[in-house]
Design an enzyme around this catalytic site. Structure first.
Site, PDB file in Angstrom:
ATOM      1  N   GLY A 289      20.081  14.893  45.768  1.00  0.00           N
ATOM      2  CA  GLY A 289      21.402  14.357  45.480  1.00  0.00           C
ATOM      3  C   GLY A 289      21.956  15.007  44.234  1.00  0.00           C
ATOM      4  O   GLY A 289      21.328  15.847  43.588  1.00  0.00           O
TER       5      GLY A 289
ATOM      6  N   GLY B 102      27.231  13.266  38.170  1.00  0.00           N
ATOM      7  CA  GLY B 102      28.296  13.829  37.358  1.00  0.00           C
ATOM      8  C   GLY B 102      27.831  14.935  36.432  1.00  0.00           C
ATOM      9  O   GLY B 102      28.628  15.780  36.035  1.00  0.00           O
ATOM     10  N   MET B 103      26.543  14.928  36.091  1.00  0.00           N
ATOM     11  CA  MET B 103      26.121  15.963  35.154  1.00  0.00           C
ATOM     12  C   MET B 103      24.842  16.676  35.577  1.00  0.00           C
ATOM     13  O   MET B 103      24.405  17.605  34.910  1.00  0.00           O
ATOM     14  CB  MET B 103      25.909  15.350  33.761  1.00  0.00           C
ATOM     15  CG  MET B 103      24.708  14.423  33.632  1.00  0.00           C
ATOM     16  SD  MET B 103      24.474  13.894  31.918  1.00  0.00           S
ATOM     17  CE  MET B 103      22.952  12.953  32.081  1.00  0.00           C
TER      18      MET B 103
ATOM     19  N   ASN C 296      21.839  17.701  39.045  1.00  0.00           N
ATOM     20  CA  ASN C 296      21.399  17.692  40.439  1.00  0.00           C
ATOM     21  C   ASN C 296      19.929  17.278  40.471  1.00  0.00           C
ATOM     22  O   ASN C 296      19.156  17.599  39.556  1.00  0.00           O
ATOM     23  CB  ASN C 296      21.557  19.083  41.058  1.00  0.00           C
ATOM     24  CG  ASN C 296      23.005  19.526  41.084  1.00  0.00           C
ATOM     25  OD1 ASN C 296      23.880  18.793  41.533  1.00  0.00           O
ATOM     26  ND2 ASN C 296      23.261  20.726  40.594  1.00  0.00           N
TER      27      ASN C 296
ATOM     28  N   LYS D  96      15.198  16.497  37.850  1.00  0.00           N
ATOM     29  CA  LYS D  96      16.624  16.362  37.565  1.00  0.00           C
ATOM     30  C   LYS D  96      17.023  17.513  36.653  1.00  0.00           C
ATOM     31  O   LYS D  96      16.498  17.650  35.540  1.00  0.00           O
ATOM     32  CB  LYS D  96      16.881  15.020  36.882  1.00  0.00           C
ATOM     33  CG  LYS D  96      18.348  14.665  36.690  1.00  0.00           C
ATOM     34  CD  LYS D  96      18.441  13.234  36.155  1.00  0.00           C
ATOM     35  CE  LYS D  96      19.877  12.757  36.086  1.00  0.00           C
ATOM     36  NZ  LYS D  96      19.961  11.363  35.621  1.00  0.00           N
TER      37      LYS D  96
ATOM     38  N   ASP E 180      23.825   0.845  31.681  1.00  0.00           N
ATOM     39  CA  ASP E 180      24.478   1.378  32.884  1.00  0.00           C
ATOM     40  C   ASP E 180      23.790   0.832  34.138  1.00  0.00           C
ATOM     41  O   ASP E 180      23.492   1.575  35.063  1.00  0.00           O
ATOM     42  CB  ASP E 180      24.440   2.913  32.866  1.00  0.00           C
ATOM     43  CG  ASP E 180      25.429   3.523  33.885  1.00  0.00           C
ATOM     44  OD1 ASP E 180      26.350   2.798  34.324  1.00  0.00           O
ATOM     45  OD2 ASP E 180      25.258   4.695  34.244  1.00  0.00           O
TER      46      ASP E 180
END
Length: 640
Positions: free
Chosen positions: A23, A26-27, A29, A45, A139
């Site tokens: 997936g 925003g910053m 992959n 990541k 978050d």
């Protein structure tokens, strides 16, 4: 760095073989990779190219790895490694085969009530652990919660988490987080604490129950304004089967004022646990939920909590089940031709279901269970959690010097989240409070010895000097008293003699000894007498030591010099003796001598004492001067 698709089947940082893309955000992959060194699958990541040179994004990326790496908990995705390679930054983390909670809600809609309670409690378990370690996630949303095939929930993405009790929620003037899940203080860009995570968790619960969030809009600013001013509708207004008590939990978590929300993840989890067991929420929660609705100032129609549905809490319990896809509505077909077939199939299904349930019960009985986290719980609740998990408790009570209150669990074995066989023992260590010691008996000892004994016993010493007739530095008393059992580190007051209280010495010179003695004894002094020769009358005080006016302790000895009275003796008769013999005799008798000459005409009288004053045989005081007249012969002048 190469484009995203070109990473597939390449070895990243010389260690991670990229398998496929999982997936993107925003910053960064996220890829599934195989760790060549440890031989395991990981999720890696990788910060996007366009953000790799942005210090702000790099710092968020670094903070995510740092915060999550310090949190080892079964409901938090584990961080294995982090680094910089191929012109960007990456984090290697635990790979969880499952779907995000957001994907499940979008695909399946509102969850069964038992599932909603179970998933929320697992999120709260992760938050409880993070909050205890000083980390606020900031978050929490279903996008950051992943669920595996067995219904285990794991919280991830600590990219904007901060350590500390309160933290600011803005970066470069922008609000961080997803608007639908922001707390009011986040929407204002104000400092946040752990209650902000509980607000976001309340929205996740709301979405699990209803399939939607309480506040939505066309822009983030519009949504943020609703968080600040609009009261949420009770979940039961969207789904009638939701009981009143679940409404209460969600609404209390969504209070605008942090002081009206749950104060901790444990408190919110406790209400959900009560609902799952068929018990109503606490009175405080019911009152807080009502307050949430009553404090709105907007002009929209009043929102109220519907009465409890027929399946109200108290008449049933909620247990986790499968988050199933809802069946499509059946098409209308001729009823009778299918009746026989349906009955036969139903009988087969019922028989198969009972066989499956029996097999599943046997498998579940032998299936390892996760050890619950009971550290910080009181003993009674800890025992209940352990037994509800199908395990047995072994209680060990120990002293604890780290501030854990008596009756509270401060450690456990096995660790929370470990999976063990049903019926196995879980040892819990229950605090009996701080270590204690008996106060030693130091009364009568010297100061230094007493301080040494008390310090060796682990006690603090507060030395207090006081006036006393006891010798200086003698211990007079101690508090707490000897033999009292106190906590190690307790301060013990030790009264130590600093001698008698000083008193001014009165002047008793020229007083009769008896009067002087009485005056000195009356103010607390002892008296010593020393008789001395003096011109004063006999028995009169002619001197004192220490001197009058000096400060002396009571009980001190004052020495008085007392006159023996004046003394006299007989003056010897020295007439007709030579001057030298007379002088010697008078000096030996205690007198002084003064000689005067007188001219004599007889040579026989030359150098002889002609007379004396006082006369010989009279009484005179010692030291009196005796005048003697001594003859001096001078021959007459010759006649002419």
């Amino acid at each position: 760095m190469a484009a995203g698709d070109q990473l597939i089947d390449t070895l990243f940082d010389g260690r991670y073989l990229i398998i496929r893309k999982l997936g993107s955000g925003g910053m960064a992959n996220v890829y599934l990779a195989h760790d060549q060194e440890l031989g395991r699958r990981v999720a890696i990541k990788i910060l996007d190219d366009r953000h790799a040179s942005d210090d702000q994004f790099v710092e968020r990326f670094r903070r995510e790895a740092q915060n999550a790496a310090g949190l080892s908990h079964p409901s938090i995705v584990s961080i294995y490694d982090r680094g910089e390679a191929e012109g960007t930054y990456y984090i290697a983390m635990e790979y969880v085969e499952g779907r995000t909670l957001k994907e499940l809600i979008v695909a399946r809609g509102p969850s069964p009530l038992g599932i909603a309670i179970d998933y929320t409690r697992q999120i709260l378990s992760a938050l409880r652990f993070a909050h205890r370690n000083g980390i606020v996630h900031r978050d929490i949303k279903p996008h950051n919660v992943i669920v595996d095939g067995e219904g285990r929930v794991k919280v991830m993405d600590f990219g904007i988490a901060r350590a500390g009790a309160a933290s600011q929620m803005t970066e470069a003037g922008s609000i961080i987080g997803t608007a639908q899940y922001l707390s009011p203080e986040q929407a204002r860009g104000a400092p946040v604490d752990q209650t902000s995570d509980l607000y976001s968790t309340g929205i996740v619960l709301y979405e699990l129950l209803t399939g939607g969030v309480p506040f939505n809009g066309e822009t983030p600013v519009e949504i943020a304004m609703k968080h600040l001013s609009q009261a949420p509708a009770a979940p039961s207004t969207h789904r009638a089967e939701i009981p009143r008590d679940l409404d209460y939990v969600a609404l209390r978590a969504l209070a605008k004022d942090p002081s009206d929300r749950y104060h901790s993840a444990e408190e919110m989890d406790s209400d959900l646990e009560r609902i799952a067991r068929g018990i109503g929420v606490s009175a405080e929660t019911a009152e807080a939920a009502t307050t949430v609705l009553s404090r709105t100032d907007v002009g929209e129609a009043a929102t109220t909590i519907r009465p409890a549905a027929p399946t109200a809490v108290g008449s049933t319990t909620y247990t986790p089940g499968r988050y199933y896809e809802y069946d499509e509505p059946p098409r209308r077909r001729s009823f009778w031709p299918w009746l026989l077939g349906v009955l036969l199939v139903a009988l087969a299904l019922v028989g198969g279901w009972f066989a499956y349930q029996e097999l599943q019960s046997q498998l579940d009985a032998n299936k390892p269970v996760a050890v619950p986290d009971v550290v910080g719980s009181v003993e009674r609740l800890a025992v209940r959690q352990i037994r509800e998990a199908g395990l047995k408790e072994l209680i060990e009570r120990k002293e604890n010097d780290e501030g854990v209150k008596p009756g509270v669990v401060f450690d456990q074995d096995p660790e929370p989240g470990d999976r063990i066989e049903r019926g196995n023992l879980v040892t819990i260590f229950v605090s009996t409070g701080p270590s204690k010691v008996r106060v030693p008996d130091v009364v009568g000892e010297r100061r230094d010895q007493a301080v040494s004994e008390l310090t060796a016993a682990g006690l603090k010493v507060n030395v207090v000097p006081i006036n006393s007739l006891q010798p200086i530095d003698t211990v007079l008393a101690a508090a707490p008293k000897a033999g009292t059992e106190v906590i190690i580190g307790t301060s013990v007051r030790v009264n130590v003699s600093k001698g008698p209280r000083p008193v001014a010495v009165p002047n008793v010179i020229d007083m009769p000894f008896e009067s002087a003695e009485s005056a000195l004894q009356g103010v607390g002094f002892a008296v010593a007498r020393e008789d001395v020769d003096d011109e004063a009358p006999e028995g009169v005080v002619v001197g004192q030591s220490p001197a009058a006016g000096t400060q002396q302790g009571k009980g001190s000895v004052i020495t008085l010099q007392v006159s023996k009275g004046p003394t006299t003796s007989q003056v010897p008769d020295v007439t007709s003796l030579t001057e030298a013999d007379a002088t010697a005799q008078l000096s030996q008798s205690g007198f002084t001598v003064q000689a005067v000459e007188e001219i004599v005409d007889t040579e026989d009288l030359d150098g002889r004492v002609l007379s004396q004053d006082p006369e010989g045989g009279t009484e005179a005081e010692q030291g009196t001067s005796v005048v003697i007249v001594v003859g001096r012969f001078e021959p007459p002048p010759p006649e002419e």
